[in-house]
Design an enzyme around this catalytic site. Structure first.
Site, PDB file in Angstrom:
ATOM      1  N   SER A  95      -9.261 -24.166 -19.432  1.00  0.00           N
ATOM      2  CA  SER A  95      -9.138 -25.188 -20.476  1.00  0.00           C
ATOM      3  C   SER A  95      -8.981 -26.525 -19.777  1.00  0.00           C
ATOM      4  O   SER A  95      -7.938 -26.790 -19.174  1.00  0.00           O
ATOM      5  CB  SER A  95      -7.902 -24.927 -21.333  1.00  0.00           C
ATOM      6  OG  SER A  95      -7.911 -23.623 -21.835  1.00  0.00           O
ATOM      7  N   LYS A 170     -11.390 -25.920 -28.002  1.00  0.00           N
ATOM      8  CA  LYS A 170     -10.121 -25.413 -27.462  1.00  0.00           C
ATOM      9  C   LYS A 170      -8.984 -26.417 -27.698  1.00  0.00           C
ATOM     10  O   LYS A 170      -7.847 -26.023 -27.986  1.00  0.00           O
ATOM     11  CB  LYS A 170     -10.293 -25.121 -25.968  1.00  0.00           C
ATOM     12  CG  LYS A 170      -9.029 -24.752 -25.220  1.00  0.00           C
ATOM     13  CD  LYS A 170      -8.465 -23.401 -25.599  1.00  0.00           C
ATOM     14  CE  LYS A 170      -7.172 -23.131 -24.816  1.00  0.00           C
ATOM     15  NZ  LYS A 170      -6.535 -21.874 -25.133  1.00  0.00           N
ATOM     16  N   LYS A 238      -0.508 -29.960 -20.527  1.00  0.00           N
ATOM     17  CA  LYS A 238      -1.832 -30.353 -20.002  1.00  0.00           C
ATOM     18  C   LYS A 238      -2.859 -30.409 -21.129  1.00  0.00           C
ATOM     19  O   LYS A 238      -3.635 -31.360 -21.243  1.00  0.00           O
ATOM     20  CB  LYS A 238      -2.212 -29.354 -18.914  1.00  0.00           C
ATOM     21  CG  LYS A 238      -3.586 -29.419 -18.351  1.00  0.00           C
ATOM     22  CD  LYS A 238      -4.563 -28.437 -18.941  1.00  0.00           C
ATOM     23  CE  LYS A 238      -4.180 -26.994 -18.871  1.00  0.00           C
ATOM     24  NZ  LYS A 238      -5.205 -26.073 -19.375  1.00  0.00           N
TER      25      LYS A 238
HETATM   26  P1  NAD Z   1      -2.407 -19.415 -13.665  1.00  0.00           P
HETATM   27  O1  NAD Z   1      -1.691 -20.588 -13.110  1.00  0.00           O
HETATM   28  O2  NAD Z   1      -1.677 -18.127 -13.905  1.00  0.00           O
HETATM   29  O3  NAD Z   1      -3.668 -19.043 -12.711  1.00  0.00           O
HETATM   30  C1  NAD Z   1      -4.471 -19.969 -12.061  1.00  0.00           C
HETATM   31  C2  NAD Z   1      -4.981 -19.345 -10.759  1.00  0.00           C
HETATM   32  O4  NAD Z   1      -5.888 -20.260 -10.127  1.00  0.00           O
HETATM   33  C3  NAD Z   1      -3.881 -19.056  -9.739  1.00  0.00           C
HETATM   34  O5  NAD Z   1      -3.988 -17.706  -9.305  1.00  0.00           O
HETATM   35  C4  NAD Z   1      -4.174 -20.055  -8.592  1.00  0.00           C
HETATM   36  O6  NAD Z   1      -3.816 -19.543  -7.319  1.00  0.00           O
HETATM   37  C5  NAD Z   1      -5.660 -20.235  -8.716  1.00  0.00           C
HETATM   38  N1  NAD Z   1      -6.190 -21.489  -8.159  1.00  0.00           N
HETATM   39  C6  NAD Z   1      -5.792 -22.764  -8.413  1.00  0.00           C
HETATM   40  N2  NAD Z   1      -6.590 -23.646  -7.773  1.00  0.00           N
HETATM   41  C7  NAD Z   1      -7.505 -22.909  -7.094  1.00  0.00           C
HETATM   42  C8  NAD Z   1      -8.612 -23.245  -6.244  1.00  0.00           C
HETATM   43  N3  NAD Z   1      -8.943 -24.521  -5.976  1.00  0.00           N
HETATM   44  N4  NAD Z   1      -9.346 -22.227  -5.735  1.00  0.00           N
HETATM   45  C9  NAD Z   1      -9.042 -20.931  -6.021  1.00  0.00           C
HETATM   46  N5  NAD Z   1      -8.016 -20.556  -6.820  1.00  0.00           N
HETATM   47  C10 NAD Z   1      -7.250 -21.534  -7.340  1.00  0.00           C
HETATM   48  O7  NAD Z   1      -3.107 -19.912 -15.002  1.00  0.00           O
HETATM   49  P2  NAD Z   1      -3.568 -19.032 -16.269  1.00  0.00           P
HETATM   50  O8  NAD Z   1      -2.432 -18.857 -17.203  1.00  0.00           O
HETATM   51  O9  NAD Z   1      -4.348 -17.857 -15.799  1.00  0.00           O
HETATM   52  O10 NAD Z   1      -4.545 -20.098 -16.992  1.00  0.00           O
HETATM   53  C11 NAD Z   1      -5.857 -20.382 -16.515  1.00  0.00           C
HETATM   54  C12 NAD Z   1      -6.540 -21.266 -17.550  1.00  0.00           C
HETATM   55  O11 NAD Z   1      -6.636 -20.565 -18.792  1.00  0.00           O
HETATM   56  C13 NAD Z   1      -5.791 -22.574 -17.848  1.00  0.00           C
HETATM   57  O12 NAD Z   1      -6.695 -23.612 -18.053  1.00  0.00           O
HETATM   58  C14 NAD Z   1      -5.030 -22.253 -19.128  1.00  0.00           C
HETATM   59  O13 NAD Z   1      -4.766 -23.408 -19.900  1.00  0.00           O
HETATM   60  C15 NAD Z   1      -6.021 -21.322 -19.827  1.00  0.00           C
HETATM   61  N6  NAD Z   1      -5.413 -20.370 -20.774  1.00  0.00           N
HETATM   62  C16 NAD Z   1      -4.271 -19.706 -20.476  1.00  0.00           C
HETATM   63  C17 NAD Z   1      -3.714 -18.830 -21.406  1.00  0.00           C
HETATM   64  C18 NAD Z   1      -2.430 -18.085 -21.133  1.00  0.00           C
HETATM   65  O14 NAD Z   1      -1.854 -17.528 -22.084  1.00  0.00           O
HETATM   66  N7  NAD Z   1      -1.942 -18.040 -19.901  1.00  0.00           N
HETATM   67  C19 NAD Z   1      -4.344 -18.617 -22.633  1.00  0.00           C
HETATM   68  C20 NAD Z   1      -5.541 -19.262 -22.899  1.00  0.00           C
HETATM   69  C21 NAD Z   1      -6.075 -20.148 -21.956  1.00  0.00           C
END
Ligand code: NAD
Length: 296
Positions: A95, A170, A238
């Site tokens: 997102s 979104k 965010k």
């Molecule tokens: P998270 O922080 O758990 O995971 C992000 C991952 O990305 C981590 O494992 C991190 O190590 C990795 N990362 C960061 N920068 C990187 C890079 N340059 N190269 C490689 N890996 C990298 O986040 P999440 O909860 O999985 O959310 C991911 C996205 O999905 C976000 O945009 C969030 O807003 C969206 N989202 C999350 C949820 C939820 O319930 N958690 C629901 C819907 C949407």
């Protein structure tokens, strides 16, 4: 079709596993070794970098926190753009700001690469079940090629418009969710402090007009005092920041979103930014000096 998957956090890890379960060859990369190890044990291969993954896969999916992470992983040194070639596809499922999605897509287009922005809703439970709602922006022809594997991660996959439209949709979703949680929190603190058992309140209202997916997902967490994420308040900040910025850009005031944003900012200052967004109730609880808990 070989699929690359970059970003194996709360959401990316179960999504990549669902692609494996559906029989796709998946190559993964994350900055952190632990989730990579887990998904490799489930059958994936490990990529050395975004560049490496882009060289070896037909499609590259990214699932990262925010716009700067997506730009770094795709456009930065060792990133996807260095390894990708014409005809391949990037699907960013993070997102991020709609404008950032358009900027990244424009850079990829210079190499003959198409991109979809395809953020999701549903949280970790639906990521595990493979029943996310996926909101897609991009060209119809590219959507048609990606729909089959997106459908392995989501129960609903909807093309919302051109590139950026997935993230605009979104943002609308995130406004509705944030305001719903705040409304639920305000009401639960009022009713509980006035003497109604929160479980009884929940049972009484969930089938009426106040019932919602948010209520069903978050009221049990509030009543249990369980604020383990799920979806962290920091990530929702965010999303609301991206919504407010977009609103300012195109001339749409967002007064209620701005209020909930400040509630979330107060929680962050209070050390609660890492809590699930159901923890918005803690703002109201502090003001009212009363906790909404089962049996209270
Ligand atoms: P998270 O922080 O758990 O995971 C992000 C991952 O990305 C981590 O494992 C991190 O190590 C990795 N990362 C960061 N920068 C990187 C890079 N340059 N190269 C490689 N890996 C990298 O986040 P999440 O909860 O999985 O959310 C991911 C996205 O999905 C976000 O945009 C969030 O807003 C969206 N989202 C999350 C949820 C939820 O319930 N958690 C629901 C819907 C949407």
């Amino acid at each position: 079709m070989k699929i690359g998957f970059i970003g194996l956090g709360i959401m990316g890890k179960p999504m990549a596993k669902n692609l494996l379960k559906a029989g796709y060859q998946v190559m993964v990369y994350d900055r952190m070794p632990a989730p990579v190890k887990e998904v490799v044990e489930a059958g994936a291969t490990e990529g050395a970098s975004g560049k490496d993954i882009a060289e070896k896969c037909d499609v590259v999916i990214t699932m990262l926190p925010n716009s700067p992470h997506v730009k770094a992983a795709i456009l930065g040194p060792g990133g996807v753009i260095e390894g990708i070639s014409a005809g391949k596809i990037v699907v960013d499922m993070s997102s991020i700001a709609p404008l950032a999605a358009q900027e990244v897509a424009a850079k990829l287009a210079e190499k003959g690469v198409d991109m979809l922005d395809a953020p999701v809703s549903g949280g970790e439970p639906k990521a595990i079940e493979g029943t996310l709602s996926i909101m897609v922006g991009g060209k119809q022809a590219i959507f048609d090629r990606c729909q089959p594997f997106l459908a392995k991660m989501g129960a609903s996959v909807v093309l919302c418009g051109d590139i950026g439209a997935g993230n605009v949709t979104k943002l609308a979703n995130q406004i509705i969710v944030a305001l719903n949680i705040a409304a639920m929190s305000e009401a639960f603190v009022l009713a509980s402090k006035a003497g109604v058992d929160p479980e009884v309140l929940y049972k009484a209202i969930r089938g009426g007009l106040a019932g919602s997916t948010v209520l069903d997902a978050k009221a049990p967490m509030v009543m249990a005092g369980n604020f383990k994420p799920g979806f962290r308040i920091e990530l929702h900040i965010k999303d609301l920041a991206n919504a407010i910025e977009t609103g300012h850009d195109i001339g749409v005031p967002l007064p209620l979103t701005s209020q909930v944003m400040e509630i979330m900012q107060a929680l962050k200052v209070d050390g609660k930014g890492g809590n699930d967004h159901s923890g918005i109730v803690q703002f109201y609880e502090k003001m009212a000096q009363f906790e909404v808990r089962k049996g209270k």
